[in-house]
Design an enzyme around this catalytic site. Sequence first.
Site, PDB file in Angstrom:
ATOM      1  N   LYS A  62       0.837  -1.210   0.000  1.00 45.97           N
ATOM      2  CA  LYS A  62       0.000   0.000   0.000  1.00 45.97           C
ATOM      3  C   LYS A  62       0.872   1.260   0.000  1.00 45.97           C
ATOM      4  O   LYS A  62       0.553   2.247  -0.665  1.00 45.97           O
ATOM      5  CB  LYS A  62      -0.952  -0.003   1.200  1.00 45.97           C
ATOM      6  CG  LYS A  62      -2.125  -0.963   0.976  1.00 45.97           C
ATOM      7  CD  LYS A  62      -2.913  -1.201   2.236  1.00 45.97           C
ATOM      8  CE  LYS A  62      -3.905  -2.351   2.053  1.00 45.97           C
ATOM      9  NZ  LYS A  62      -4.350  -2.931   3.316  1.00 45.97           N
ATOM     10  N   GLN A 106      -3.886  -1.383   9.774  1.00 47.61           N
ATOM     11  CA  GLN A 106      -3.833  -2.690   9.117  1.00 47.61           C
ATOM     12  C   GLN A 106      -4.469  -3.749  10.010  1.00 47.61           C
ATOM     13  O   GLN A 106      -4.153  -3.871  11.186  1.00 47.61           O
ATOM     14  CB  GLN A 106      -2.376  -3.067   8.791  1.00 47.61           C
ATOM     15  CG  GLN A 106      -2.232  -4.370   8.025  1.00 47.61           C
ATOM     16  CD  GLN A 106      -2.905  -4.358   6.653  1.00 47.61           C
ATOM     17  OE1 GLN A 106      -2.793  -3.385   5.907  1.00 47.61           O
ATOM     18  NE2 GLN A 106      -3.620  -5.417   6.323  1.00 47.61           N
ATOM     19  N   ASP A 129     -11.156   3.096   5.305  1.00 44.96           N
ATOM     20  CA  ASP A 129     -11.836   1.801   5.156  1.00 44.96           C
ATOM     21  C   ASP A 129     -13.354   1.971   5.089  1.00 44.96           C
ATOM     22  O   ASP A 129     -14.059   1.044   4.704  1.00 44.96           O
ATOM     23  CB  ASP A 129     -11.508   0.879   6.344  1.00 44.96           C
ATOM     24  CG  ASP A 129     -10.265   0.044   6.085  1.00 44.96           C
ATOM     25  OD1 ASP A 129     -10.034  -0.302   4.915  1.00 44.96           O
ATOM     26  OD2 ASP A 129      -9.538  -0.255   7.052  1.00 44.96           O
TER      27      ASP A 129
END
Length: 296
Positions: A62, A106, A129
Site C-alpha cells: 500500500k 492494518q 476503510d
Amino acid sequence: MSVSASPTTATARLLPGRPVAEKILTEVADQVAALRAAGVTPALATVLVGDDDASAGYIRIKQRQAAELGFASPHVHLPASASQRDLHRVLEDFNADAGVHGVLVQHPIPGHLDYDRALQVLDPDSDVDGMHPVNMGRLALGLPGPLPCTPAGIEALLAYHGVPVSGREVVILGRGATLGRPLAMLLAQKRPTANAAVTVVHTGVADWPRYTRRAEILVAAAGVPGIVRPEHVRPGAVVVGGGVRYEGRRLLPDVDESCAEVAGAITPRVGGVGPTTVAMLFRNALRAAQRTVGQG
Ligand SMILES: NC(=O)c1ccc[n+]([C@@H]2O[C@H](COP(=O)([O-])OP(=O)(O)OC[C@H]3O[C@@H](n4cnc5c(N)ncnc54)[C@H](OP(=O)(O)O)[C@@H]3O)[C@@H](O)[C@H]2O)c1
C-alpha cells in the site's frame, strides 16, 4: 457492453477487477496531481501493530502504491506489546495532524487489542476503510462519506463490466459488517448503478439456496470456502466472489470454480474483488484530502 442473466451452458465470461482498479487509480492519480499543483499533498497514514509478516507485506504494497499515486504515507509501527491506549494515542495524533487526510489501521491487530474501539477514536472523515460507525450511519442514510471499500469496489466492478443492477434481483450470502451488510445498503440505494431488489441470506436462513437460485446477481460474502456450488446458481446469473479465507498464503474462495459452468459471468478466483477494494481505499483517501480544501 452488457451482460444479461440469460440461461447458458457455456463457460462464464470473466469479470476481472484489475482493469476496474486501474481506471479508478488513474483518475485518483490525476486528481492527486491537481491537488499537489494547488499546494496540497494528500497523505494516507498507515498503522501496523505487531510483526505479522503478511500484514507488514500488505502495508509495504500500500505504501508503494501510495508513492506511485503521489500520496505522502507517514507510517507508525507499534510493537506487538502495544496497549490499546498506545494505539489510540497514535490515532489521536493523526487526527490532530492537518497534514494527514486518511488513516489506515492494518487488520488484523494482535488479539489483546480491540479494533472496533480503536476505529471509533479515528476521525470518521479520515476513515479510508469506510467502517467507522459514523460512516456506516452515513451509508444507511445515503449521506456522503467514505464508503466501505469492498462493497464500493463491487458496485464499481459491476458498472465497469456493464452488468445491469438497477431493478434486478441481487442475493447476498452473508450479512457481515465488512461486506454483506454494507453491500446490501449500497446496492439498494437509488442510483443508476445500484437500485436493486436486494435479499440477504445467512445461517438463520436454512434454505438459503432457494434464494440464491433465483438471483440474477449472486454475491458470496460468507468466508466459507466452496460454499457456493453450481446447484446454488441460477443458469446465466452473474456471480461475484467476495468471501475468501486464507490458510497461510493460500486463498480459498467462497465460490467453487465449477460455478463458471452455470454462471453467465463470474469474477475470477484471483484478481476479482481484491484489486477494486484497494482502489477504493485510495479513492477514499483522495476524497478526504479534497474535502480539506472544499472539494469532494
Ligand atoms: N476480497 C476482499 O478484498 C475482501 C475484503 C473484505 C472482506 N472479504 C471477505 O468477505 C467475507 C465476509 O466478511 P465479513 O466480515 O463481512 O463477514 P463475517 O463477519 O465473516 O460474516 C460472514 C457471514 O456469512 C454468513 N455465513 C457463514 N457461514 C454460513 C453458512 N454456512 N450458511 C449461510 N451463511 C453463512 C454468516 O452468517 P451469520 O451472520 O448468521 O453468522 C455471516 O453473516 C470474508 O470472507 C472476508 O474475508 C474480502
